[in-house]
Design a protein around this motif. Structure first.
Motif, short mmCIF file in Angstrom:
data_model
loop_
_atom_site.label_atom_id
_atom_site.label_comp_id
_atom_site.label_asym_id
_atom_site.label_seq_id
_atom_site.Cartn_x
_atom_site.Cartn_y
_atom_site.Cartn_z
N LYS A 156 0.83 -1.21 0.00
CA LYS A 156 0.00 0.00 0.00
C LYS A 156 0.86 1.25 0.00
N SER A 157 1.96 1.21 0.73
CA SER A 157 2.88 2.36 0.78
C SER A 157 3.48 2.63 -0.60
N MET A 179 3.44 5.86 -5.63
CA MET A 179 3.24 5.95 -7.09
C MET A 179 2.16 6.98 -7.41
N VAL A 180 1.06 6.94 -6.67
CA VAL A 180 -0.03 7.90 -6.89
C VAL A 180 0.44 9.32 -6.59
N SER A 181 1.16 9.47 -5.49
CA SER A 181 1.67 10.79 -5.10
C SER A 181 2.62 11.35 -6.17
N THR A 182 3.49 10.50 -6.70
CA THR A 182 4.42 10.93 -7.75
C THR A 182 3.66 11.32 -9.01
N SER A 197 3.52 15.02 -10.68
CA SER A 197 3.88 15.20 -12.09
C SER A 197 2.77 15.92 -12.85
N ASP A 198 1.52 15.50 -12.61
CA ASP A 198 0.38 16.15 -13.26
C ASP A 198 0.28 17.62 -12.85
N LYS A 199 0.53 17.90 -11.59
CA LYS A 199 0.47 19.29 -11.11
C LYS A 199 1.56 20.13 -11.78
N LYS A 200 2.73 19.55 -11.92
CA LYS A 200 3.83 20.28 -12.56
C LYS A 200 3.49 20.60 -14.00
#
Length: 80
Positions: free
Chosen positions: A57-58, A63-66, A70-73
């Protein structure tokens, strides 16, 4: 007065891992030590399973956080 080291150690370990906390100590004798060892092994197996599940889960959360970062950038670069 005789002491059953296996029963005492088994009971203490069960208490630490979350077992029935010392029910294996004292007058239960050698059978208590053997039963405590089986309980301890099953608790260790459960701990390993839960630990591996938490680790998976971690990794998924990282992976989701990365991906979100990336999408925000990319989104921030489009605005400028």
């Amino acid at each position: 007065m005789s002491f059953n080291i296996g029963g005492l150690v088994g009971g203490a370990l069960n208490g630490l891992v979350g077992g029935n906390g010392g029910g294996q100590t004292g007058g239960t004798g050698g059978a208590g030590g053997a039963g405590g060892a089986g309980d301890f092994q099953s608790q260790i197996a459960e701990l390993k399973r839960v630990s591996e599940e938490a680790q998976a889960k971690s990794i998924q959360m990282r992976m989701v956080s990365t991906q979100l970062a990336s999408d925000k950038k990319v989104s921030d670069e489009r605005v400028q």
